[in-house]
Design a protein around this motif. Structure first.
Motif, PDB file in Angstrom:
ATOM      1  N   VAL A 158      10.781  79.310 -54.698  1.00 48.92           N
ATOM      2  CA  VAL A 158      11.608  80.097 -55.618  1.00 48.92           C
ATOM      3  C   VAL A 158      11.147  79.898 -57.055  1.00 48.92           C
ATOM      4  O   VAL A 158      10.989  80.866 -57.823  1.00 48.92           O
ATOM      5  CB  VAL A 158      13.097  79.718 -55.472  1.00 48.92           C
ATOM      6  N   ARG A 159      10.914  78.659 -57.432  1.00 46.92           N
ATOM      7  CA  ARG A 159      10.522  78.365 -58.813  1.00 46.92           C
ATOM      8  C   ARG A 159       9.226  79.084 -59.193  1.00 46.92           C
ATOM      9  O   ARG A 159       9.103  79.617 -60.302  1.00 46.92           O
ATOM     10  CB  ARG A 159      10.343  76.851 -58.983  1.00 46.92           C
ATOM     11  N   ARG A 160       8.246  79.090 -58.283  1.00 49.51           N
ATOM     12  CA  ARG A 160       6.964  79.728 -58.592  1.00 49.51           C
ATOM     13  C   ARG A 160       7.120  81.214 -58.908  1.00 49.51           C
ATOM     14  O   ARG A 160       6.473  81.744 -59.811  1.00 49.51           O
ATOM     15  CB  ARG A 160       5.992  79.569 -57.419  1.00 49.51           C
ATOM     16  N   HIS A 161       7.983  81.878 -58.163  1.00 46.39           N
ATOM     17  CA  HIS A 161       8.093  83.324 -58.312  1.00 46.39           C
ATOM     18  C   HIS A 161       9.009  83.749 -59.457  1.00 46.39           C
ATOM     19  O   HIS A 161       9.089  84.942 -59.777  1.00 46.39           O
ATOM     20  CB  HIS A 161       8.530  83.941 -56.978  1.00 46.39           C
ATOM     21  N   LEU A 162       9.684  82.801 -60.070  1.00 41.69           N
ATOM     22  CA  LEU A 162      10.502  83.104 -61.241  1.00 41.69           C
ATOM     23  C   LEU A 162       9.838  82.601 -62.522  1.00 41.69           C
ATOM     24  O   LEU A 162      10.459  82.573 -63.583  1.00 41.69           O
ATOM     25  CB  LEU A 162      11.894  82.478 -61.096  1.00 41.69           C
ATOM     26  N   SER A 163       8.569  82.210 -62.420  1.00 39.70           N
ATOM     27  CA  SER A 163       7.868  81.550 -63.522  1.00 39.70           C
ATOM     28  C   SER A 163       6.766  82.430 -64.094  1.00 39.70           C
ATOM     29  O   SER A 163       6.213  83.294 -63.404  1.00 39.70           O
ATOM     30  CB  SER A 163       7.261  80.235 -63.021  1.00 39.70           C
ATOM     31  N   ALA A 164       6.440  82.184 -65.359  1.00 41.67           N
ATOM     32  CA  ALA A 164       5.302  82.845 -65.986  1.00 41.67           C
ATOM     33  C   ALA A 164       4.110  81.910 -66.123  1.00 41.67           C
ATOM     34  O   ALA A 164       3.098  82.271 -66.724  1.00 41.67           O
ATOM     35  CB  ALA A 164       5.714  83.360 -67.364  1.00 41.67           C
ATOM     36  N   ILE A 165       4.194  80.690 -65.523  1.00 43.37           N
ATOM     37  CA  ILE A 165       3.094  79.727 -65.660  1.00 43.37           C
ATOM     38  C   ILE A 165       2.728  79.068 -64.333  1.00 43.37           C
ATOM     39  O   ILE A 165       1.590  78.635 -64.142  1.00 43.37           O
ATOM     40  CB  ILE A 165       3.448  78.652 -66.720  1.00 43.37           C
ATOM     41  N   LYS A 166       3.670  79.016 -63.392  1.00 40.99           N
ATOM     42  CA  LYS A 166       3.416  78.342 -62.114  1.00 40.99           C
ATOM     43  C   LYS A 166       2.739  79.304 -61.132  1.00 40.99           C
ATOM     44  O   LYS A 166       2.453  80.446 -61.452  1.00 40.99           O
ATOM     45  CB  LYS A 166       4.722  77.804 -61.543  1.00 40.99           C
ATOM     46  N   GLY A 167       2.491  78.812 -59.918  1.00 45.04           N
ATOM     47  CA  GLY A 167       1.896  79.664 -58.903  1.00 45.04           C
ATOM     48  C   GLY A 167       0.511  80.165 -59.270  1.00 45.04           C
ATOM     49  O   GLY A 167       0.166  81.314 -59.012  1.00 45.04           O
ATOM     50  N   GLY A 168      -0.316  79.305 -59.878  1.00 41.24           N
ATOM     51  CA  GLY A 168      -1.690  79.659 -60.213  1.00 41.24           C
ATOM     52  C   GLY A 168      -1.865  80.365 -61.542  1.00 41.24           C
ATOM     53  O   GLY A 168      -2.998  80.606 -61.980  1.00 41.24           O
ATOM     54  N   ARG A 169      -0.776  80.704 -62.224  1.00 45.20           N
ATOM     55  CA  ARG A 169      -0.888  81.476 -63.462  1.00 45.20           C
ATOM     56  C   ARG A 169      -1.569  80.681 -64.578  1.00 45.20           C
ATOM     57  O   ARG A 169      -2.305  81.257 -65.401  1.00 45.20           O
ATOM     58  CB  ARG A 169       0.496  81.948 -63.909  1.00 45.20           C
ATOM     59  N   LEU A 170      -1.315  79.379 -64.638  1.00 41.73           N
ATOM     60  CA  LEU A 170      -1.952  78.560 -65.671  1.00 41.73           C
ATOM     61  C   LEU A 170      -3.458  78.479 -65.436  1.00 41.73           C
ATOM     62  O   LEU A 170      -4.250  78.560 -66.382  1.00 41.73           O
ATOM     63  CB  LEU A 170      -1.319  77.166 -65.700  1.00 41.73           C
ATOM     64  N   ALA A 171      -3.882  78.346 -64.189  1.00 43.97           N
ATOM     65  CA  ALA A 171      -5.318  78.326 -63.883  1.00 43.97           C
ATOM     66  C   ALA A 171      -5.955  79.659 -64.235  1.00 43.97           C
ATOM     67  O   ALA A 171      -7.076  79.705 -64.779  1.00 43.97           O
ATOM     68  CB  ALA A 171      -5.540  78.003 -62.405  1.00 43.97           C
ATOM     69  N   ALA A 172      -5.271  80.763 -63.917  1.00 44.86           N
ATOM     70  CA  ALA A 172      -5.807  82.083 -64.228  1.00 44.86           C
ATOM     71  C   ALA A 172      -6.011  82.252 -65.729  1.00 44.86           C
ATOM     72  O   ALA A 172      -6.974  82.895 -66.173  1.00 44.86           O
ATOM     73  CB  ALA A 172      -4.862  83.159 -63.689  1.00 44.86           C
ATOM     74  N   ALA A 173      -5.122  81.651 -66.529  1.00 43.41           N
ATOM     75  CA  ALA A 173      -5.245  81.740 -67.986  1.00 43.41           C
ATOM     76  C   ALA A 173      -6.454  80.972 -68.507  1.00 43.41           C
ATOM     77  O   ALA A 173      -6.957  81.261 -69.593  1.00 43.41           O
ATOM     78  CB  ALA A 173      -3.967  81.220 -68.657  1.00 43.41           C
ATOM     79  N   CYS A 174      -6.919  79.988 -67.727  1.00 44.42           N
ATOM     80  CA  CYS A 174      -8.082  79.191 -68.128  1.00 44.42           C
ATOM     81  C   CYS A 174      -9.406  79.918 -67.898  1.00 44.42           C
ATOM     82  O   CYS A 174     -10.435  79.539 -68.457  1.00 44.42           O
ATOM     83  CB  CYS A 174      -8.121  77.872 -67.358  1.00 44.42           C
ATOM     84  N   HIS A 175      -9.414  80.922 -67.033  1.00 42.28           N
ATOM     85  CA  HIS A 175     -10.638  81.637 -66.669  1.00 42.28           C
ATOM     86  C   HIS A 175     -11.341  82.177 -67.917  1.00 42.28           C
ATOM     87  O   HIS A 175     -10.666  82.684 -68.821  1.00 42.28           O
ATOM     88  CB  HIS A 175     -10.267  82.794 -65.724  1.00 42.28           C
ATOM     89  N   PRO A 176     -12.691  82.045 -68.027  1.00 43.05           N
ATOM     90  CA  PRO A 176     -13.661  81.635 -67.003  1.00 43.05           C
ATOM     91  C   PRO A 176     -14.048  80.158 -67.043  1.00 43.05           C
ATOM     92  O   PRO A 176     -15.061  79.767 -66.450  1.00 43.05           O
ATOM     93  CB  PRO A 176     -14.862  82.507 -67.362  1.00 43.05           C
ATOM     94  N   ALA A 177     -13.296  79.322 -67.758  1.00 44.59           N
ATOM     95  CA  ALA A 177     -13.631  77.891 -67.804  1.00 44.59           C
ATOM     96  C   ALA A 177     -13.489  77.261 -66.422  1.00 44.59           C
ATOM     97  O   ALA A 177     -12.738  77.748 -65.567  1.00 44.59           O
ATOM     98  CB  ALA A 177     -12.721  77.184 -68.800  1.00 44.59           C
ATOM     99  N   ARG A 178     -14.201  76.171 -66.200  1.00 44.01           N
ATOM    100  CA  ARG A 178     -14.032  75.392 -64.976  1.00 44.01           C
ATOM    101  C   ARG A 178     -12.749  74.578 -65.093  1.00 44.01           C
ATOM    102  O   ARG A 178     -12.441  74.034 -66.167  1.00 44.01           O
ATOM    103  CB  ARG A 178     -15.227  74.453 -64.773  1.00 44.01           C
TER     104      ARG A 178
END
Length: 421
Positions: A158-178
């Motif tokens: 539930v928390r992931r789907h109500l978030s703007a940063i969880k569920g992979g979103r923070l990693a996606a914001a880092c792209h294209p960095a490793r």
């Protein structure tokens, strides 16, 4: 054979379990090579500040970053900024830290490296609501989930789907960095998507899955949160998404490592350890009945191992709140265990959260002895009544049997040890 008392043996095993998961031990040996470009450190969780400090002390080149931890869990860092926020119910400090963290990782190049330090508690510490959801909504939903009896896996869905940063979103914001994730696991099964609700890993679950959890436990969703889930706009970043191509994830400490460290202490004391599992879930009082049955079988019949032995387990139980007492899942387990054992001789127990906080109390857990029930009655605390009102912290504190550690600066979930003479 040990000369320690049962209480001393149990306490030393708990200490060994916590020590095995200390960031100073597990972070340096898991660090990647420095990149051509910048090194940026981000992170969240009860252990994240200590993880950042361990990284700083071992990192050979320049770095910068931002990490958010629980109030009272900060440790000094020179190049990584440490921010404190509320846990388990999020606050504005956590929301502001999450917003800043997203800004910190934007605009990076393929030559840059992001080291993400994640540990238990990170979900509440990064409370950035999705579109149409307020922080107050997330606080209310979080309280309802915590009181519902839902498992950590269900809550985090539930928390992931109500978030703007969880569920992979923070990693996606880092792209294209490793991105290199260094995780201290506090969840059954060590699934990265459940550790702090997986801000930097892909999430295969869906908005429909989150809605099913909400329906199952009768959670009253605010209109904005329901709209986000029902519209599908709250969908997370899925495994295989190209923005996750350069993400590497490593579990650097886990409940199993902690249990093995405790087992070593038992062996050296001449006590046989039996690890029953590192990911045991279920209602705390139900798990307690099963554990009591195993302990009594050992005591009466020497099965599945003969005494002296210690039954070790980890994982995260749940508590369905029925009363308004002061409790936590570890002390709830212990009080139910004591009731089920009914004063059986030669059986002692300890249960505690390895982060030092059981429930919302600054108490890690407690001890049980063969005379726990008798001492409770003497102090005017009927054990079953305390259990029914979820008031186990009050019960064990009155007996002088609370386990108080202060912030341990790590978190590999719950630790349970039952000693049978």
């Amino acid at each position: 054979m040990t000369t320690m008392t049962p209480r001393e043996l149990l306490a030393s095993m708990f200490t060994a379990a916590v020590d095995a998961a200390q960031p100073a031990l597990c972070i340096p040996r898991n660090l990647p090579a420095p990149p051509k470009g910048r090194t940026v450190v981000i992170g969240a969780g009860k252990a994240s500040a200590a993880m950042a400090q361990a990284l700083e002390r071992s990192w050979p080149g320049p770095l910068s970053g931002l990490v958010v931890t629980r109030y009272g869990y900060a440790v000094p860092c020179e190049r990584i900024e440490i921010v404190e926020a509320a846990h388990p119910v999020p606050d504005t400090a956590g929301r502001e830290a999450a917003q800043r963290m997203l800004r910190t990782v934007r605009g990076l190049s393929a030559d840059d490296l992001v080291i993400c330090l994640i540990s238990g508690g990170g979900s509440a510490l990064l409370p950035l609501p999705g579109e149409g959801v307020t922080l107050e909504d997330k606080q209310a939903i979080n309280r309802a989930l915590l009181a519902s009896g839902a498992s950590i896996t269900e809550m985090n869905c539930v928390r992931r789907h109500l978030s703007a940063i969880k569920g992979g979103r923070l990693a996606a914001a880092c792209h294209p960095a490793r991105v290199v994730n260094l995780l201290i696991s506090d969840v059954p099964g060590d699934n990265p998507m459940d550790i702090a609700s997986g801000p930097t890993v892909g999430d295969p679950t869906t908005c429909a899955d989150a809605l099913e959890v909400v329906r199952r436990y009768g959670i009253d969703l605010p209109a904005g949160a329901r709209r986000l889930l029902e519209s599908g706009m709250g969908e997370t970043v899925k495994p295989g998404n190209r923005r996750l191509d350069h993400v590497d994830t490593h579990i650097v400490a886990s409940p199993q490592m902690a249990l093995e460290a405790a087992a070593d202490v038992a062996r050296k004391a001449g006590v046989t350890p039996l690890i029953l599992g590192d990911s045991i879930e279920g209602e705390a009082r139900d798990v307690a009945k099963v554990m009591a049955g195993i302990a009594l079988q050992v005591r009466r019949h020497g099965q599945p191992v003969a005494g002296p032995c210690v039954l070790l387990s980890g994982g995260e139980t749940t508590v369905t709140i029925r009363g308004n007492g002061r409790g936590g899942r570890n002390v709830e387990f212990l009080l139910a265990l004591a009731v089920a054992l009914d004063g059986a001789p030669g059986i002692h127990a300890l249960a505690g959260d390895t982060d030092g906080v059981d429930g919302a109390e600054e108490i890690a857990g407690a001890f049980v002895t063969p005379d726990t029930l008798a001492r409770g009655w003497e102090r005017g605390l009927p054990p079953r009544a305390s259990l029914e009102s979820n008031d186990a912290h009050t019960f064990f504190r009155a007996l002088g049997d609370s386990l108080i550690t202060g912030p341990t600066l790590t978190n590999v979930n719950d630790f349970r040890a039952i000693y049978v003479a």
